[in-house]
Each structure stands twice: as structure tokens, then as C-alpha cells.
Design an enzyme around this catalytic site. Structure first.
Site, PDB file in Angstrom:
ATOM      1  N   LEU A  29       0.766  -1.109  -0.025  1.00 15.63           N
ATOM      2  CA  LEU A  29      -0.138  -0.156  -0.027  1.00 15.63           C
ATOM      3  C   LEU A  29       0.804   1.360   0.029  1.00 15.63           C
ATOM      4  O   LEU A  29       0.280   2.208  -0.521  1.00 15.63           O
ATOM      5  CB  LEU A  29      -0.932  -0.185   1.117  1.00 15.63           C
ATOM      6  CG  LEU A  29      -1.954  -1.039   1.269  1.00 15.63           C
ATOM      7  CD1 LEU A  29      -2.809  -1.006   2.471  1.00 15.63           C
ATOM      8  CD2 LEU A  29      -3.287  -0.887   0.155  1.00 15.63           C
ATOM      9  N   GLY A  30       1.916   1.013   0.619  1.00 21.93           N
ATOM     10  CA  GLY A  30       2.715   2.467   0.484  1.00 21.93           C
ATOM     11  C   GLY A  30       3.932   2.242   1.856  1.00 21.93           C
ATOM     12  O   GLY A  30       3.970   1.255   2.220  1.00 21.93           O
ATOM     13  N   GLY A  32       6.249   4.943   4.715  1.00 22.64           N
ATOM     14  CA  GLY A  32       6.370   6.007   5.497  1.00 22.64           C
ATOM     15  C   GLY A  32       7.634   6.024   6.235  1.00 22.64           C
ATOM     16  O   GLY A  32       8.465   5.157   6.208  1.00 22.64           O
ATOM     17  N   GLY A  33       7.471   7.102   7.337  1.00 20.42           N
ATOM     18  CA  GLY A  33       8.877   7.242   7.930  1.00 20.42           C
ATOM     19  C   GLY A  33       9.162   5.955   9.038  1.00 20.42           C
ATOM     20  O   GLY A  33      10.458   5.839   9.487  1.00 20.42           O
ATOM     21  N   MET A  34       8.138   5.215   9.396  1.00 18.04           N
ATOM     22  CA  MET A  34       8.236   4.192  10.595  1.00 18.04           C
ATOM     23  C   MET A  34       8.316   2.760   9.875  1.00 18.04           C
ATOM     24  O   MET A  34       8.671   1.962  10.283  1.00 18.04           O
ATOM     25  CB  MET A  34       7.317   4.346  11.570  1.00 18.04           C
ATOM     26  CG  MET A  34       7.474   5.650  12.600  1.00 18.04           C
ATOM     27  SD  MET A  34       6.360   5.425  13.775  1.00 18.04           S
ATOM     28  CE  MET A  34       7.091   4.001  14.808  1.00 18.04           C
ATOM     29  N   GLY A  35       8.076   2.640   8.591  1.00 12.79           N
ATOM     30  CA  GLY A  35       7.953   1.367   7.742  1.00 12.79           C
ATOM     31  C   GLY A  35       7.026   1.332   6.725  1.00 12.79           C
ATOM     32  O   GLY A  35       6.458   2.374   6.062  1.00 12.79           O
ATOM     33  N   VAL A  37       3.585  -0.316   4.516  1.00 11.99           N
ATOM     34  CA  VAL A  37       2.179  -0.805   4.857  1.00 11.99           C
ATOM     35  C   VAL A  37       1.832  -1.695   3.539  1.00 11.99           C
ATOM     36  O   VAL A  37       2.028  -1.580   2.506  1.00 11.99           O
ATOM     37  CB  VAL A  37       1.137   0.391   5.042  1.00 11.99           C
ATOM     38  CG1 VAL A  37      -0.090  -0.328   5.352  1.00 11.99           C
ATOM     39  CG2 VAL A  37       1.660   1.400   5.872  1.00 11.99           C
ATOM     40  N   LYS A  51       1.394  -2.753   8.850  1.00 17.18           N
ATOM     41  CA  LYS A  51       2.460  -1.986   8.966  1.00 17.18           C
ATOM     42  C   LYS A  51       3.600  -2.700   9.638  1.00 17.18           C
ATOM     43  O   LYS A  51       3.633  -3.174  10.767  1.00 17.18           O
ATOM     44  CB  LYS A  51       1.998  -0.806   9.645  1.00 17.18           C
ATOM     45  CG  LYS A  51       3.326   0.223   9.963  1.00 17.18           C
ATOM     46  CD  LYS A  51       3.176   1.647  10.712  1.00 17.18           C
ATOM     47  CE  LYS A  51       2.802   2.697   9.531  1.00 17.18           C
ATOM     48  NZ  LYS A  51       2.676   3.949   9.765  1.00 17.18           N
ATOM     49  N   ASP A 145       1.293  12.766  15.962  1.00 16.66           N
ATOM     50  CA  ASP A 145       1.619  12.631  14.644  1.00 16.66           C
ATOM     51  C   ASP A 145       0.468  12.885  13.654  1.00 16.66           C
ATOM     52  O   ASP A 145       0.430  12.355  12.529  1.00 16.66           O
ATOM     53  CB  ASP A 145       2.371  11.732  14.086  1.00 16.66           C
ATOM     54  CG  ASP A 145       3.339  11.911  12.870  1.00 16.66           C
ATOM     55  OD1 ASP A 145       3.694  13.039  12.306  1.00 16.66           O
ATOM     56  OD2 ASP A 145       3.620  10.718  12.200  1.00 16.66           O
TER      57      ASP A 145
END
Length: 577
Positions: A29-30, A32-35, A37, A51, A145
Site C-alpha cells: 500500500l505504501g 512512510g517514516g516508520m515502515g 504498509v 504496518k 503525528d
């Protein structure tokens, strides 16, 4: 979950795992900064978003510890406008969590592709996010966040995701080495300056999200992170292009002083006033036509075929062995008690008065933007948590007390309830004084009352917790049950995930009777709310009731952060759950 352009569901790549825990992955799915998804499905076919945390975080033991705490807290969040956490693993090769999948684009991708949203949509969006944040705050969490990519636009309203998870990274080696947790353009001034973060920080972020949705760009502009953060802390945003209906709302949320920002129910009231309605009513299609059309067209779930995954040639550390995956029960989410009517906020401000005059300063030690109304009770209590009803265990206690009244008379029942070593001169029974200082009747021996067990000068370092059922009351680090103490750059706090905590008022009598009857339950208490002599009740699932009296804390010159309590325990005071 949308990537903003192209396909929403992307095929797995060779470095992606084929499965995480008991979840076979169907698409990416995409990231981000933490992992990253991924899309997966429960054994019953319900879609979930999984995630998987980045390796840099996974290698940090402190992150894993905090991640476990924050996910457990996030599982208590249940609201119509949130995507609940349904499963997680903090101990595997890579930590992960699974949330309910929301069919719809992120706010960031919708604005990037279709431009700013119309005012009616923004008002419904802001009101929905405010309701989601009420559920998050009720669980003792601060989102930390909130940003457009953490807001999903479903056909029936917005959903907020990733609540509280950012806190897990705040005390890791990554942040110590200069990695900023959070998105600079949507931080509050106190977060940008490294000061204490309270629930009011989420209100500031909500104002920024509202401005972004209406303007198509951040309220404080774009550019290097340090420049944006400087403007957030020291300058006022240019809201001249903001529609007039939204300007009072956004201006109030973006106040530099957390104490002057509106409460979440007030934000909903302001949205109602701006829409000329006493109650916001979401139409069948609340999103603009182009955004709504994208949902069935681009967000239709792909068919789930396990063979569609592209497993790596070599075994992946997150991939299960070949063959069917064992079906195991997922983590049971916390089921909240029934709603008790409207949220218990009793603000001194109203939507009509915000910004029209001075606002009372925050009470010492209270969350910065929770103002006390006359007669509203404990000023240090989280108002939402005050609505939680008594748990069933205490109904059983009431039944036991009633039985004592019948069998042993009023004197015996009071003796059993107090259990705090104080003599009750009002007893009418003719028994002799008991060992705890009360009187007892011949039909109800004093041995039936829980005896207070006193531990003086119990030192609790940051990162440790107390288990009240232990014979020796000493700090331990195994699983953070009962009562923990933790510090990070944003401050120090006490908490628990399986124990009900009550911060007593100054001057309130700390006793077994008080700890059993007071029902202002919370699971998180910020350290600034305690001063010498402050008392905290703790009611555990193992039947132990504890009264902690704060004595002192470490100073800046000490080698470590710690606190000292006198602790009184009553074992078997309530039926074990």
C-alpha cells in the site's frame, strides 16, 4: 493508504515478505517514516492494513519496549472515526501491527490530485477528526503525528490512523542521534521546541490539517524543515486566503499558547456554528464528486489469491515456512464500556466566546488545555475518562459488602471496607477492638478484612515497574504490569495497561474505602501532576489494591531518573478478574 498517483495496490517486490505473522500479504500500500504498509486479510476474509516497522527501529530494544506499550494502549481506542488496531507483534524479527483497512484515499493524496476541499467537506472533516481524537485521548494517548497522510477519507466519513505510535520512537537511539519523529509542517510549537506535549498539541495539528484541506498547502508554508519549525514557533501563519467560515476555527486551534486552544467538543460546536446547523448532518455523499468517484474505481480491493504474492528466492525473516499458515486467534481488542451520554467536558469557553477575551491559565499539573468549570470535580482528571462506569468487579464487592451488613452488622461491614487501620467509634456492635483498630462482632471475625501492608521508600527508576502481587515489592522490567514509570524527551509519566489508576485530590483521604469507591479511572498520569504527598490508587486484575504516596523524585544532578513512594497494599481486596 493511497500513494497519491498510479495504482493504490502495488504488487509485492522481491524484498517484501510474503507473510507477516499469520497474515499473507496481498499487495503493498505504501511506505512512510516508520515502515511499509501492506494489504492482507483475516482468515474470515476481512481486509486489514499491516504496518511493518523499519529495521532501524526494530534493532533498538527501547523502541520495542515502547512500541509494545503504545500498541497495547492503541488497542483500547474505539471510535467511529478511527481505524482500530486489531493485532500486533513487538517481539518478532520486525515489529508490526495490523489495523482495520479503510477503503478511501488519504487526505494528502486527495488534495494533491483534486485540489482543496470545499468548506462543507472541511467542516465535516474537522468535526470527524475531533471525534476521533476524543477517543484517542480517552485511552490516555496523544496522537503526536496527526497529519494529512494519517487521515483517510472513507465514503461514510474520515478515519484517523497511527494514533500514539509515534511516541514509541521518541526515546530510541534514532531520536537521540537527531532523527525527528513527527512531520515538521504539522507539529505544534511545543513539540517543535522539545517542550512537554499534551493533548493540546493534537488540537494545533488539527488546525493545520484543516488549513491544508481548505488551502491545499500547509499553514506555515513549505521549505526546509528548520525554516518551517522556526515559523511555527515564532511567527503567525498567513490565513488571509482561508474561507471566512473557517478562519475563527483555524485561528483558535493554531494559538501558540496550548491553554488557549479550544477543547475538542468546542471544535465540533464551532463546526456546527460555521455550517449554520445545531447538529452536523453528513449527507449521503460528503466528499466532492471527483474524490468520491475515486473510491470505488481505484480503491476496490484486489482478489485475495495467496499465490499472487511474489516470495523471495531465499527465506525472508518475516516469511512463514511453506505450507498453509496456522490459524491462531488474533489479539483480543479492548472492549470499552457502554457510552454514558455526551463527553464529560465542562469547558469554561464556548464556541461563541473563543478568542473574545482572556482565557484562564491552566491549572498546575493539569493537561494544558483542560480548563476546570465551576463544580466540575477533580481539576486534574481527564474529563473523558470520568465517564467510565464502574467495572463489574466492584459490583461483586458491593454484593459482598451487602452480605456483610446482613451477617455481621453495620460495624463489621465498615471494618471490612475501611481496612486502613483507623478506629470507627460509631460501631454499635459489642465486639472488642480488632487488630486493625476497629471493632468486630462475634459473628464476623476481623481476619476477614484485608490487612494493610506498608512498604516505605520504594524507589522506582524510569523504565521499571512494580507488580503489586509480588511478595517483595521491588522494581522489575519484564512486562510493565501494574504501575510503571517512564521518561523521554517530552517528560516523565506513570501508567499501566492492566491496572486502573486514580489520582486523588489534594486533601482527599487515601484509604481502601476511597480506592474502592473512587471511579475516576485513567491509565496515564503525567509526573508534573504529582507533588509531595500526592496519592495514587491502583486497582489490579489480581485483586490487589495499592495506595502510593509520592515522596520525592530525582534531581537534575542525579545519574538516573527515579521517584520514591510509600506504598500501602491490600491483598485480596477485590475478586480477581
Amino acid at each position: 493508504m493511497s500513494t497519491g498517483s498510479g495504482a493504490v495496490f502495488q504488487p509485492l517486490e522481491t524484498d517484501d515478505p510474503a507473510a507477516v505473522g499469520n497474515y499473507r500479504l496481498a499487495a503493498r500500500l505504501g511506505s512512510g517514516g516508520m515502515g511499509k504498509v501492506y494489504l492482507s486479510y483475516t482468515p474470515a476474509g476481512r481486509p486489514v492494513a499491516v504496518k511493518v516497522i523499519r529495521p532501524e527501529f526494530a534493532e533498538d530494544p527501547e523502541f520495542r519496549r515502547r512500541f509494545r506499550q503504545e500498541v497495547q494502549a492503541a488497542q483500547r481506542v474505539h471510535g467511529l472515526c478511527t481505524a482500530p488496531v486489531i493485532d500486533s507483534d513487538a517481539e518478532g524479527a520486525r515489529p508490526w501491527l495490523a489495523t482495520a483497512f479503510v477503503q478511501g484515499p488519504t487526505l494528502s493524496s486527495a488534495v494533491a490530485e483534486h485540489g482543496p476541499l470545499p468548506v462543507p467537506t472541511v467542516l465535516l472533516l474537522v468535526a470527524g477528526i475531533a471525534e476521533a481524537l476524543q477517543a484517542v485521548h480517552a485511552a490516555g494517548l496523544v496522537h503526536r503525528d496527526l497529519k494529512p497522510s494519517n487521515v483517510l477519507l472513507a465514503a461514510d466519513g474520515p478515519r484517523v490512523i497511527d494514533f500514539g505510535i509515534a511516541r514509541a520512537a521518541d526515546s530510541t537511539a534514532l531520536t537521540d542521534s537527531g532523527v525527528t519523529v513527527g512531520t515538521p509542517a504539522f507539529m505544534s510549537p511545543e513539540q517543535a521546541a522539545g517542550r512537554e506535549i499534551t493533548w493540546a498539541s493534537d488540537v494545533f495539528a488539527l488546525g493545520q490539517v484543516a488549513a491544508y484541506a481548505a488551502l491545499g498547502s500547509p499553514a506555515y508554508g513549505d521549505g526546509p524543515s528548520h525554516a518551517v519549525l522556526y515559523r511555527i514557533v515564532h511567527e503567525e501563519p498567513d490565513l488571509s486566503a482561508l474561507p471566512a467560515q473557517l478562519r475563527p476555527l483555524v485561528t483558535a486551534c493554531l494559538d501558540k499558547d496550548p491553554a488557549r486552544r479550544p477543547l475538542l467538543p468546542q471544535i465540533v460546536e464551532m463546526c456546527q456554528a460555521a455550517s449554520d446547523q445545531t447538529q452536523l448532518r453528513r449527507p449521503e455523499q460528503w466528499l466532492p464528486g471527483a474524490v468520491a468517484a475515486d473510491i470505488p474505481e481505484r480503491h476496490a480491493l484486489p482478489a485475495y489469491t495467496p499465490t499472487a504474492a511474489n516470495p523471495p528466492a531465499a527465506p525472508h525473516p518475516l516469511t512463514q515456512p511453506d505450507g498453509p499458515l496456522p490459524v491462531q486467534p488474533t489479539a483480543t481488542p479492548y472492549v470499552p464500556p457502554p457510552a454514558q451520554g455526551p463527553y464529560a467536558y465542562q469547558p469554561t469557553q464556548t464556541a461563541a466566546t473563543i478568542g473574545s477575551g482572556p482565557v484562564p491559565p491552566p491549572l498546575p499539573g493539569a493537561p494544558a488545555y483542560h480548563h476546570r468549570a465551576p463544580g466540575s470535580g477533580n481539576p486534574y482528571q481527564s474529563p473523558v475518562l470520568a465517564q467510565r462506569p464502574k467495572r463489574r468487579g466492584f459490583v461483586v464487592v458491593a454484593s459482598v459488602i451487602g452480605a456483610l451488613l446482613v451477617i455481621g452488622g453495620v460495624g463489621a461491614a465498615l471494618n471490612a471496607l475501611n481496612g486502613d487501620g483507623k478506629k470507627d467509634s460509631t460501631n454499635s456492635s459489642s465486639g472488642a477492638p480488632s487488630s486493625t483498630g476497629g471493632t468486630t462482632s462475634s459473628s464476623s471475625p476481623s481476619s476477614s478484612a484485608p490487612k494493610p501492608e506498608v512498604h516505605h521508600n520504594v524507589q522506582l527508576p524510569s523504565g521499571y515497574h512494580l507488580e503489586f502481587a509480588d511478595d517483595a515489592l521491588k522494581p522489575v522490567t519484564n512486562n510493565f504490569d501494574d504501575f510503571y514509570y517512564t521518561c523521554d524527551f517530552s517528560g516523565c509519566s506513570f501508567g499501566s495497561y492492566n491496572t486502573e489508576l486514580i489520582l486523588l485530590d489534594q486533601g482527599q483521604n487515601g484509604s481502601l474505602a476511597t480506592c474502592l469507591s473512587d471511579n475516576r479511572i485513567t491509565h496515564l498520569i503525567e509526573k508534573p501532576r504529582l507533588s509531595v504527598g500526592s496519592q495514587v490508587c491502583a486497582r489490579t486484575t489480581t485483586g490487589v489494591v495499592a495506595l502510593l504516596t509520592y515522596k520525592k523524585g530525582s534531581s537534575a544532578s542525579d545519574a538516573s531518573q527515579y521517584v520514591v513512594f510509600d506504598v500501602t497494599l491490600w491483598r485480596n481486596a477485590i475478586p480477581a478478574k
